[in-house]
Write a protein that holds these residues in place. Structure first.
Motif, PDB file in Angstrom:
ATOM      1  N   ASP A 123       0.842  -1.194   0.000  1.00  0.00           N
ATOM      2  CA  ASP A 123       0.000   0.000   0.000  1.00  0.00           C
ATOM      3  C   ASP A 123       0.877   1.244   0.000  1.00  0.00           C
ATOM      4  OD1 ASP A 123      -2.317  -1.482   0.065  1.00  0.00           O
ATOM      5  OD2 ASP A 123      -2.478  -1.437   2.241  1.00  0.00           O
ATOM      6  N   HIS A 124       0.607   2.128  -0.932  1.00  0.00           N
ATOM      7  CA  HIS A 124       1.267   3.435  -0.989  1.00  0.00           C
ATOM      8  C   HIS A 124       0.278   4.429  -0.399  1.00  0.00           C
ATOM      9  CE1 HIS A 124       3.782   6.658  -2.607  1.00  0.00           C
ATOM     10  NE2 HIS A 124       2.631   7.273  -2.851  1.00  0.00           N
ATOM     11  N   ILE A 125       0.616   5.001   0.739  1.00  0.00           N
ATOM     12  CA  ILE A 125      -0.305   5.888   1.450  1.00  0.00           C
ATOM     13  C   ILE A 125       0.176   7.327   1.304  1.00  0.00           C
ATOM     14  CG2 ILE A 125      -1.292   6.468   3.692  1.00  0.00           C
ATOM     15  CD1 ILE A 125      -0.829   3.512   4.462  1.00  0.00           C
ATOM     16  N   GLU A 126      -0.712   8.184   0.813  1.00  0.00           N
ATOM     17  CA  GLU A 126      -0.412   9.609   0.699  1.00  0.00           C
ATOM     18  C   GLU A 126      -1.334  10.370   1.637  1.00  0.00           C
ATOM     19  OE1 GLU A 126      -0.288  11.237  -3.221  1.00  0.00           O
ATOM     20  OE2 GLU A 126       0.550   9.414  -4.054  1.00  0.00           O
ATOM     21  N   LEU A 127      -0.747  11.207   2.448  1.00  0.00           N
ATOM     22  CA  LEU A 127      -1.538  12.035   3.347  1.00  0.00           C
ATOM     23  C   LEU A 127      -1.852  13.350   2.651  1.00  0.00           C
ATOM     24  CD1 LEU A 127       0.395  11.450   6.674  1.00  0.00           C
ATOM     25  CD2 LEU A 127      -1.723  10.394   5.920  1.00  0.00           C
ATOM     26  N   PRO A 128      -3.090  13.816   2.741  1.00  0.00           N
ATOM     27  CA  PRO A 128      -3.418  15.101   2.125  1.00  0.00           C
ATOM     28  C   PRO A 128      -2.716  16.226   2.870  1.00  0.00           C
ATOM     29  CG  PRO A 128      -5.264  14.317   3.420  1.00  0.00           C
ATOM     30  CD  PRO A 128      -4.231  13.227   3.432  1.00  0.00           C
ATOM     31  N   PRO A 129      -2.521  17.362   2.210  1.00  0.00           N
ATOM     32  CA  PRO A 129      -1.896  18.484   2.910  1.00  0.00           C
ATOM     33  C   PRO A 129      -2.757  18.923   4.098  1.00  0.00           C
ATOM     34  CG  PRO A 129      -2.436  19.065   0.621  1.00  0.00           C
ATOM     35  CD  PRO A 129      -2.863  17.664   0.838  1.00  0.00           C
ATOM     36  N   ILE A 130      -2.087  19.329   5.151  1.00  0.00           N
ATOM     37  CA  ILE A 130      -2.793  19.770   6.349  1.00  0.00           C
ATOM     38  C   ILE A 130      -3.151  21.240   6.187  1.00  0.00           C
ATOM     39  CG2 ILE A 130      -2.585  20.163   8.831  1.00  0.00           C
ATOM     40  CD1 ILE A 130      -0.636  17.790   8.861  1.00  0.00           C
ATOM     41  N   LYS A 131      -4.405  21.555   6.373  1.00  0.00           N
ATOM     42  CA  LYS A 131      -4.861  22.939   6.305  1.00  0.00           C
ATOM     43  C   LYS A 131      -5.398  23.321   7.676  1.00  0.00           C
ATOM     44  CE  LYS A 131      -7.999  26.058   3.898  1.00  0.00           C
ATOM     45  NZ  LYS A 131      -8.244  26.843   5.066  1.00  0.00           N
ATOM     46  N   PRO A 132      -4.746  24.263   8.338  1.00  0.00           N
ATOM     47  CA  PRO A 132      -5.228  24.648   9.670  1.00  0.00           C
ATOM     48  C   PRO A 132      -6.583  25.334   9.586  1.00  0.00           C
ATOM     49  CG  PRO A 132      -3.494  26.119   8.948  1.00  0.00           C
ATOM     50  CD  PRO A 132      -3.602  25.039   7.914  1.00  0.00           C
ATOM     51  N   ILE A 133      -7.364  25.168  10.610  1.00  0.00           N
ATOM     52  CA  ILE A 133      -8.647  25.853  10.721  1.00  0.00           C
ATOM     53  C   ILE A 133      -8.418  27.091  11.580  1.00  0.00           C
ATOM     54  CG2 ILE A 133     -11.002  25.702  11.597  1.00  0.00           C
ATOM     55  CD1 ILE A 133     -10.805  22.663  11.127  1.00  0.00           C
ATOM     56  N   THR A 134      -8.622  28.247  10.983  1.00  0.00           N
ATOM     57  CA  THR A 134      -8.384  29.504  11.671  1.00  0.00           C
ATOM     58  C   THR A 134      -9.712  30.176  11.980  1.00  0.00           C
ATOM     59  OG1 THR A 134      -6.332  29.776  10.452  1.00  0.00           O
ATOM     60  CG2 THR A 134      -7.224  31.737  11.514  1.00  0.00           C
ATOM     61  N   THR A 135      -9.895  30.548  13.215  1.00  0.00           N
ATOM     62  CA  THR A 135     -11.091  31.275  13.620  1.00  0.00           C
ATOM     63  C   THR A 135     -10.661  32.601  14.217  1.00  0.00           C
ATOM     64  OG1 THR A 135     -12.212  29.201  14.130  1.00  0.00           O
ATOM     65  CG2 THR A 135     -13.153  31.189  15.068  1.00  0.00           C
TER      66      THR A 135
END
Length: 88
Positions: A34-46
């Motif tokens: 299995d080749h696992i790719e993690l999506p880019p992390i996008k912070p949640i800003t409030t």
């Protein structure tokens, strides 16, 4: 072995070797990984905006407290920044 079903499959087969072409029957063994790719992390800003002003009756300065449900650690840090600004 992964228990999660993959989102897609890619199959690689040899088309030929030097002296002959190969069919699928000539390649019964397979090695899976299995080749696992993690999506880019996008912070949640409030953005929290706290209004402040002066009471028209007593002339004291009043300010809103942090919004209900907001992170207490953020509120404490905000109070520290306010305190530091008053001192500085």
């Amino acid at each position: 072995i992964t228990t999660v079903a993959p989102d897609g499959d890619k199959v690689g087969r040899l088309a030929a070797v030097r002296h002959r072409t190969l069919s699928a029957a000539d390649q019964p063994d397979a090695y899976d990984y299995d080749h696992i790719e993690l999506p880019p992390i996008k912070p949640i800003t409030t953005r929290v905006r706290l209004h402040r002003g002066h009471c028209p009756c007593c002339k004291k300065r009043v300010a809103a407290s942090h919004a209900r449900g907001s992170d207490d650690a953020s509120a404490k840090r905000l109070e520290q920044v306010r305190h530091d600004r008053k001192r500085g």
